[in-house]
Design an enzyme around this catalytic site. Structure first.
Site, PDB file in Angstrom:
ATOM      1  CE1 TYR A  42       5.017  -1.034  -7.233  1.00 31.75           C
ATOM      2  CE2 TYR A  42       4.629   1.228  -7.895  1.00 31.75           C
ATOM      3  CZ  TYR A  42       4.144   0.020  -7.453  1.00 31.75           C
ATOM      4  OH  TYR A  42       2.809  -0.141  -7.223  1.00 31.75           O
TER       5      TYR A  42
ATOM      6  CE  LYS B 167       4.471   2.018  -4.292  1.00 34.33           C
ATOM      7  NZ  LYS B 167       3.108   1.632  -4.643  1.00 34.33           N
TER       8      LYS B 167
ATOM      9  CD  GLU C 199      -3.238  -2.826  -0.146  1.00 35.71           C
ATOM     10  OE1 GLU C 199      -2.806  -1.685   0.069  1.00 35.71           O
ATOM     11  OE2 GLU C 199      -2.490  -3.800  -0.346  1.00 35.71           O
TER      12      GLU C 199
ATOM     13  CG  LEU D  66       2.202  -0.494  -0.002  1.00 35.98           C
ATOM     14  CD1 LEU D  66       3.405  -1.384  -0.282  1.00 35.98           C
ATOM     15  CD2 LEU D  66       2.025   0.521  -1.110  1.00 35.98           C
TER      16      LEU D  66
HETATM   17  N1  PDD Z   1       0.170   2.898  -5.336  1.00 44.89           N
HETATM   18  N2  PDD Z   1      -1.907   0.091  -1.706  1.00 44.89           N
HETATM   19  C1  PDD Z   1      -1.395  -0.277  -2.881  1.00 44.89           C
HETATM   20  C2  PDD Z   1      -1.564  -1.687  -3.336  1.00 44.89           C
HETATM   21  C3  PDD Z   1      -0.701   0.669  -3.671  1.00 44.89           C
HETATM   22  O1  PDD Z   1      -0.172   0.295  -4.847  1.00 44.89           O
HETATM   23  C4  PDD Z   1      -0.580   2.010  -3.213  1.00 44.89           C
HETATM   24  C5  PDD Z   1       0.156   3.058  -3.982  1.00 44.89           C
HETATM   25  C6  PDD Z   1      -1.154   2.337  -1.972  1.00 44.89           C
HETATM   26  C7  PDD Z   1      -1.055   3.728  -1.392  1.00 44.89           C
HETATM   27  O2  PDD Z   1       0.260   4.006  -0.961  1.00 44.89           O
HETATM   28  P1  PDD Z   1       0.823   5.501  -0.907  1.00 44.89           P
HETATM   29  O3  PDD Z   1      -0.122   6.289  -0.082  1.00 44.89           O
HETATM   30  O4  PDD Z   1       2.159   5.342  -0.291  1.00 44.89           O
HETATM   31  O5  PDD Z   1       0.882   6.005  -2.328  1.00 44.89           O
HETATM   32  C8  PDD Z   1      -1.802   1.352  -1.240  1.00 44.89           C
HETATM   33  C9  PDD Z   1       0.992   3.770  -6.163  1.00 44.89           C
HETATM   34  C10 PDD Z   1       0.580   5.196  -6.113  1.00 44.89           C
HETATM   35  C11 PDD Z   1       1.060   3.186  -7.553  1.00 44.89           C
HETATM   36  O6  PDD Z   1       1.198   1.970  -7.655  1.00 44.89           O
HETATM   37  O7  PDD Z   1       1.016   3.928  -8.533  1.00 44.89           O
END
Ligand code: PDD
Length: 286
Positions: free
Chosen positions: A31, A149, A181, A205
């Site tokens: 996703y 992801k 993270e 991620l």
């Molecule tokens: N989550 N790490 C994890 C485990 C994440 O699920 C996310 C993002 C990030 C940050 O990635 P980005 O800056 O590309 O949004 C880091 C999304 C927002 C979610 O699962 O809703």
């Protein structure tokens, strides 16, 4: 709200996925979550690149023609259809390996992947940013491909729930003594005047916001080192902050009940948020 499912725009209640869908049975899907401001997608190209990487890493073949341009057009159509041409919005996109009789190995090559996308209004967490978030540390119990992801989010769900149950906003995950993270965010610390974050390995991620923040730190003359932070070193951090599509830059002022630095949102997070907000259409910045 109208959503996209397998080539059609339908009312959300009519968007139904068979119980045989491998996303449902195995968490066998990937996703993305993309921000839109006043009808413009933010950093879409980087999100679509990461999506392609997640599909490749999970060996899911997307439908023919679903390239970056098609994804842009699809996201734009969902924003327009749902009255989201003004204000903040989030676009969600999920692709699973499709619906097929349950086998652990891949289904027949003729199985069509399931493609679902939706758009909805979003309120950036400005109030939390102003007072600062709190976090708990939590064991990182995830698999060894956190760089993909995928919708396999059970360890993230449990960690986040444990944070919420403890009255905190996020769980900072710790693997082998090192901060990796957050449950849905990347984590940065300011230690000895240097910005530190876990390198983009298989254990995190590669966040789109993380990448942008590292670039912005370079432009602002803030030294950055992509080196894991041992959990004990968090005590020495003068600042800690989270980055994500839904948080932008979010200062963390308490970890496990102890104040971080002064216990107030810090200047490095403040400058980086301001620089990030400046790259977005102006209306969203507060
Ligand atoms: N989550 N790490 C994890 C485990 C994440 O699920 C996310 C993002 C990030 C940050 O990635 P980005 O800056 O590309 O949004 C880091 C999304 C927002 C979610 O699962 O809703």
């Amino acid at each position: 709200m109208r959503v996209f499912l397998n080539g059609e725009l339908v009312e959300r209640e009519q968007a139904l996925v068979p119980v045989d869908d491998r996303g449902f049975l195995f968490g066998d899907g990937v996703y993305e979550v993309v921000r839109a401001v006043d009808g413009s997608l933010y950093e879409a190209e980087r999100h679509w690149r990461r999506l392609a990487r997640s599909l490749d890493g999970t060996e899911i073949t997307p439908p023919a023609g679903l390239d970056a341009a098609a994804l842009d057009a699809l996201a734009q159509q969902l924003l327009d259809e749902n009255g989201l041409a003004a204000g903040d919005a989030l676009v969600y996109l999920q692709i699973t390996r499709g619906a097929a009789p349950r086998t652990h190995h891949f289904p027949p090559a003729t199985t069509r992947p399931t493609v679902f996308a939706s758009a909805g209004p979003f309120s950036p967490p400005h109030a939390l940013r102003a007072r600062g978030a709190s976090a708990i540390t939590h064991p990182d119990l995830r698999w060894a491909r956190c760089d993909l992801k995928t919708v396999n989010l059970l360890p993230n769900v449990l960690a986040k729930q444990h944070a919420v149950a403890a009255g905190a906003d996020e769980a900072v995950l710790v693997r082998d003594g090192m901060v990796t993270e957050g449950s849905s965010t990347n984590v940065f610390a300011v230690i000895a005047g240097e910005l530190r974050t876990h390198p983009a390995s298989n254990h995190i991620l590669p966040g789109v916001t993380r990448d942008v923040v590292i670039e912005l730190a370079g432009q602002l003359g803030v030294p950055v080192r992509e080196l894991p932070v041992p959990v004990e070193e968090l005590r020495e951090a003068t600042e800690l902050f989270l980055t994500s599509t839904t948080n932008d830059v979010m200062p963390v002022v308490r970890v496990d009940g102890r104040p971080v630095g002064s216990g107030e949102p810090g200047p490095v997070a403040g400058r980086l948020y301001a620089a990030l907000a400046e790259r977005m259409p102006a209306r969203t910045a507060v």
